[in-house]
Design an enzyme around this catalytic site. Structure first.
Site, PDB file in Angstrom:
ATOM      1  N   GLY A 274      -0.681  15.857   3.679  1.00 39.17           N
ATOM      2  CA  GLY A 274       0.058  13.820   3.134  1.00 39.17           C
ATOM      3  C   GLY A 274      -0.454  12.611   3.826  1.00 39.17           C
TER       4      GLY A 274
ATOM      5  N   GLY B   8      -0.328  10.331   3.349  1.00 36.12           N
ATOM      6  CA  GLY B   8       1.364   8.644   2.396  1.00 36.12           C
ATOM      7  C   GLY B   8       1.539   8.320   3.069  1.00 36.12           C
ATOM      8  N   PHE B   9       2.473   6.933   3.333  1.00 32.02           N
ATOM      9  CA  PHE B   9       3.199   6.120   4.247  1.00 32.02           C
ATOM     10  C   PHE B   9       3.827   7.105   5.343  1.00 32.02           C
ATOM     11  CE2 PHE B   9       3.109   3.436   0.528  1.00 32.02           C
ATOM     12  CZ  PHE B   9       2.781   2.241   1.155  1.00 32.02           C
TER      13      PHE B   9
ATOM     14  N   VAL C 187      -3.211  21.626  -0.494  1.00 34.19           N
ATOM     15  CA  VAL C 187      -1.885  23.014  -0.129  1.00 34.19           C
ATOM     16  C   VAL C 187      -1.320  23.345  -0.943  1.00 34.19           C
ATOM     17  CG1 VAL C 187       0.055  23.119   1.334  1.00 34.19           C
ATOM     18  CG2 VAL C 187      -2.203  21.435   2.283  1.00 34.19           C
TER      19      VAL C 187
ATOM     20  N   GLU D 134       8.945  -3.820 -12.278  1.00 34.61           N
ATOM     21  CA  GLU D 134       7.441  -4.378 -12.589  1.00 34.61           C
ATOM     22  C   GLU D 134       6.779  -3.711 -13.363  1.00 34.61           C
ATOM     23  OE1 GLU D 134       7.513  -3.364  -7.416  1.00 34.61           O
ATOM     24  OE2 GLU D 134       6.546  -1.925  -8.872  1.00 34.61           O
TER      25      GLU D 134
ATOM     26  N   ASP E 106       9.065  10.928   0.894  1.00 30.14           N
ATOM     27  CA  ASP E 106       9.937  11.142  -0.096  1.00 30.14           C
ATOM     28  C   ASP E 106      10.005  13.183  -0.683  1.00 30.14           C
ATOM     29  OD1 ASP E 106       9.920   8.293  -1.066  1.00 30.14           O
ATOM     30  OD2 ASP E 106       8.469   8.492  -2.671  1.00 30.14           O
TER      31      ASP E 106
HETATM   32  C1  LIG Z   1       4.495   2.561  -8.707  1.00 32.15           C
HETATM   33  C2  LIG Z   1       5.189   2.915  -6.580  1.00 32.15           C
HETATM   34  C3  LIG Z   1       6.124   1.794  -6.755  1.00 32.15           C
HETATM   35  C4  LIG Z   1       6.894   1.768  -5.758  1.00 32.15           C
HETATM   36  N1  LIG Z   1       7.727   0.229  -4.956  1.00 32.15           N
HETATM   37  C5  LIG Z   1       7.503   0.293  -3.565  1.00 32.15           C
HETATM   38  C6  LIG Z   1       8.537  -0.702  -3.113  1.00 32.15           C
HETATM   39  O1  LIG Z   1       8.465  -1.634  -3.562  1.00 32.15           O
HETATM   40  N2  LIG Z   1       9.050  -1.064  -1.801  1.00 32.15           N
HETATM   41  C7  LIG Z   1       9.016   0.041  -1.515  1.00 32.15           C
HETATM   42  O2  LIG Z   1       9.611   0.347   0.069  1.00 32.15           O
HETATM   43  N3  LIG Z   1       8.406   1.821  -1.881  1.00 32.15           N
HETATM   44  C8  LIG Z   1       8.302   2.249  -3.056  1.00 32.15           C
HETATM   45  N4  LIG Z   1       7.531   3.120  -3.610  1.00 32.15           N
HETATM   46  C9  LIG Z   1       8.013   4.594  -2.999  1.00 32.15           C
HETATM   47  C10 LIG Z   1       7.080   4.316  -1.823  1.00 32.15           C
HETATM   48  O3  LIG Z   1       5.765   4.337  -1.982  1.00 32.15           O
HETATM   49  C11 LIG Z   1       7.327   6.164  -1.627  1.00 32.15           C
HETATM   50  O4  LIG Z   1       8.732   5.909  -0.791  1.00 32.15           O
HETATM   51  C12 LIG Z   1       6.112   6.412  -0.499  1.00 32.15           C
HETATM   52  O5  LIG Z   1       4.970   6.293  -0.888  1.00 32.15           O
HETATM   53  C13 LIG Z   1       7.024   7.783   0.342  1.00 32.15           C
HETATM   54  O6  LIG Z   1       6.230   8.099   1.002  1.00 32.15           O
HETATM   55  P1  LIG Z   1       5.396   9.403   1.387  1.00 32.15           P
HETATM   56  O7  LIG Z   1       4.522   9.991   2.715  1.00 32.15           O
HETATM   57  O8  LIG Z   1       6.552  10.354   1.308  1.00 32.15           O
HETATM   58  O9  LIG Z   1       4.903  10.403   0.214  1.00 32.15           O
HETATM   59  P2  LIG Z   1       3.381   9.560  -0.547  1.00 32.15           P
HETATM   60  O10 LIG Z   1       2.848   8.454  -0.540  1.00 32.15           O
HETATM   61  O11 LIG Z   1       3.062  10.197  -2.261  1.00 32.15           O
HETATM   62  O12 LIG Z   1       2.099  10.795  -0.099  1.00 32.15           O
HETATM   63  C14 LIG Z   1       1.938  11.822  -0.368  1.00 32.15           C
HETATM   64  C15 LIG Z   1       1.250  12.167   0.214  1.00 32.15           C
HETATM   65  O13 LIG Z   1       0.649  13.537   0.298  1.00 32.15           O
HETATM   66  C16 LIG Z   1      -0.477  14.087  -0.879  1.00 32.15           C
HETATM   67  N5  LIG Z   1      -0.483  15.349  -1.242  1.00 32.15           N
HETATM   68  C17 LIG Z   1       0.388  15.618  -2.896  1.00 32.15           C
HETATM   69  N6  LIG Z   1       0.693  17.083  -2.622  1.00 32.15           N
HETATM   70  C18 LIG Z   1       0.150  17.492  -2.162  1.00 32.15           C
HETATM   71  C19 LIG Z   1      -0.770  19.143  -1.654  1.00 32.15           C
HETATM   72  N7  LIG Z   1      -0.161  19.859  -2.598  1.00 32.15           N
HETATM   73  N8  LIG Z   1      -2.113  19.452  -0.672  1.00 32.15           N
HETATM   74  C20 LIG Z   1      -2.166  18.193  -0.501  1.00 32.15           C
HETATM   75  N9  LIG Z   1      -2.033  16.587   0.008  1.00 32.15           N
HETATM   76  C21 LIG Z   1      -0.533  16.405  -0.942  1.00 32.15           C
HETATM   77  C22 LIG Z   1      -0.845  13.232  -1.850  1.00 32.15           C
HETATM   78  O14 LIG Z   1      -1.976  12.818  -2.351  1.00 32.15           O
HETATM   79  C23 LIG Z   1      -0.420  11.523  -1.377  1.00 32.15           C
HETATM   80  O15 LIG Z   1      -1.138  11.314  -0.072  1.00 32.15           O
HETATM   81  C24 LIG Z   1       6.734   3.084  -4.675  1.00 32.15           C
HETATM   82  C25 LIG Z   1       6.891   4.414  -5.599  1.00 32.15           C
HETATM   83  C26 LIG Z   1       6.244   4.306  -6.236  1.00 32.15           C
HETATM   84  C27 LIG Z   1       5.279   5.432  -6.775  1.00 32.15           C
END
Ligand SMILES: Cc1cc2nc3c(=O)[nH]c(=O)nc-3n(C[C@H](O)[C@H](O)[C@H](O)COP(=O)(O)OP(=O)(O)OC[C@H]3O[C@@H](n4cnc5c(N)ncnc54)[C@H](O)[C@@H]3O)c2cc1C
Length: 442
Positions: free
Chosen positions: A20, A22-23, A88, A180, A309
């Protein structure tokens, strides 16, 4: 390299696999950049997405490329990091292998799982077809298509009943995303599209925000929730709290027994962590999040970290930390530091989230902010929200582009990304309905 997949881990350097980008995953990778480890970042998309601005793509304010950047590009300077685009599907914790749907397998010494979450329909997955959620760019583009299509359908409607249904937008879930979305749809209808149609008045659109608990934005203090509700209502949005959605079809939504005809429903009401967490064999909570140790490692596996998350971390407040980007970023950095500490024979450190506060935007000049030492709403909160989101957006180009689009939109009310790709698709496919009815009769 993919060709190295299926090869046993080498003595040195240690191999870290991050699932992943993401953030959480990206910040872990950045922390490991240039360090004495070989890192593989695996993501099923080729980009890092700034989810907090997704709703602006869904409502035609921004284009996908404004809020996403190729992961390869972001990490190109880090020669010890390779980026792989693959999905994955499971993790073999005994063999220390990450398996992908293409069949490629990646061995690891350390693993960081940061695959985020999807929406949860509380056991009604069949609603997803009619009420898409908002987690990635595909979702945002599909919602944009449905929302813009609804105005086109209203313009062509043959009856008042159809016109009203087409001009009714229901957002389910009164968290930050729902608020939003409702605010942005209202601005689209009342300002951006106001003069663009000849047969309908887009300003007459009905926008409903439905929340199951007693108030919207329940993670905020009560006075801020009240302020947000008032700000929404001043934009002509109907807010229904303590209201349960019991059915969603292609014709509408049932809320507390009342059927509301609508062709555009947005689902912003619940999260389910990535199913990859389950393959770690660890305890998961009701939302599917992995219950982690206080150093973010997975119980019984000091070499595996679950973050962002996907993680249920309860050591700070007794409750799981919220699904927010700062939580994910700080967890990413922390997990990476713990791996480096472990390699140097040190004990991993306990994670502690430094909460700088939360904000939610409602629309033009409207937002709420809880910065811990001060709480406020309105114009100042909105400016603070704009500033913070610009700062955290990845890449100078994107920051400049978004700043330009926001400034332009502020003065003109324009939304530059009002494109419906492909030909017009009616929300209700009457031909298909007729065929299905005929088939069920025979
Ligand atoms: C619409 C929306 C608005 C938001 N607004 C805010 C805000 O204003 N302020 C704030 O603080 N937070 C906000 N959030 C929450 C914040 O974006 C999340 O908490 C944050 O993105 C979590 O980061 P993460 O890396 O855990 O997951 P994610 O950012 O979701 O990243 C997960 C990554 O894993 C990858 N992935 C998933 N499954 C697989 C797999 N099987 N194989 C390979 N790759 C995979 C995905 O492609 C993605 O790139 C918002 C979320 C959303 C959906």
């Amino acid at each position: 390299m993919l060709m190295e997949a299926n090869v046993a881990p080498t003595e040195s350097p240690s191999r870290v696999v991050i699932v992943g980008a993401g953030f959480a995953g990206l910040y872990a990778a950045k922390e490991l950049a240039g360090k004495g480890v070989q890192v593989t970042v695996i993501d099923r998309t080729n980009h890092h997405l700034f989810q907090p601005l997704l709703y602006q793509v869904a409502t035609a304010g921004l284009s996908p490329a404004d809020i996403a950047q190729p992961v390869r590009h972001i990490l190109k300077e880090a020669k010890n990091i390779e980026v792989v685009m693959a999905e994955v599907d499971r993790i073999d914790v005994t063999a220390k292998e990450v398996h992908t749907t293409t069949g490629a397998v990646f061995s690891y010494d350390y693993l960081i799982v940061a695959a985020g979450a999807r929406h949860s329909y509380f056991g009604h997955d069949e609603w997803e077809r009619f009420a898409p959620g908002l987690k990635n760019l595909e979702d945002a583009l599909e919602l944009r298509r449905r929302i813009l299509n609804a105005f086109e359908a209203a313009e062509m409607a043959n009856s008042d009943e159809d016109r009203r249904a087409a001009l009714t937008f229901v957002v389910v879930g009164g968290g930050p995303t729902g608020v939003e979305m409702a605010g942005a749809v209202a601005e689209l209808a009342r300002r951006t599209l106001a003069d663009d149609f000849r047969r309908i008045d887009p300003r007459a659109a009905r926008i409903l925000l439905v929340e199951g608990v007693a108030r919207i934005l329940p993670a905020f203090r009560e006075n801020l929730s009240r302020s947000a509700q008032k700000q929404l209502e001043s934009m002509g949005i109907e807010v229904r709290t303590g209201a349960m959605v019991t059915d969603v079809t292609n014709r509408g939504v049932t809320v507390d027994g009342e059927f509301i005809p609508t062709w555009a429903v947005v689902w912003a009401a619940g999260n389910a962590a990535s199913p990859i967490g389950k393959s770690l064999g660890a305890e998961t909570d009701r939302a599917g999040r992995v219950v982690v140790n206080d150093d973010l490692s997975v119980p019984g596996h000091p070499e595996i970290f679950a973050i962002g998350d996907m993680a249920c971390f309860k050591y700070q407040t007794g409750q799981p930390l919220p699904a927010l980007s700062p939580v994910a970023m700080q967890m990413g950095r922390h997990a990476a530091k713990n791996i480096l500490a472990h390699l140097q024979g040190q004990k991993p450190a306990r994670f502690r989230y430094f909460d700088k506060g939360t904000m939610a935007t409602i629309g033009r000049n409207r937002a709420i902010a809880d910065l811990k030492f001060i709480r406020f709403g309105g114009y100042l909160a909105w400016l603070s929200w704009l500033f913070v989101h610009l700062i955290f957006l990845v890449g100078l180009r994107n920051r400049l582009l978004v700043l330009f689009q926001w400034t332009w939109a502020y003065f003109t009310f324009g939304r530059g990304a009002r494109l419906i790709y492909g030909t017009f698709k009616p929300q209700i496919d009457r031909a298909r309905e007729k065929e299905e009815k005929a088939a069920s009769r025979s």
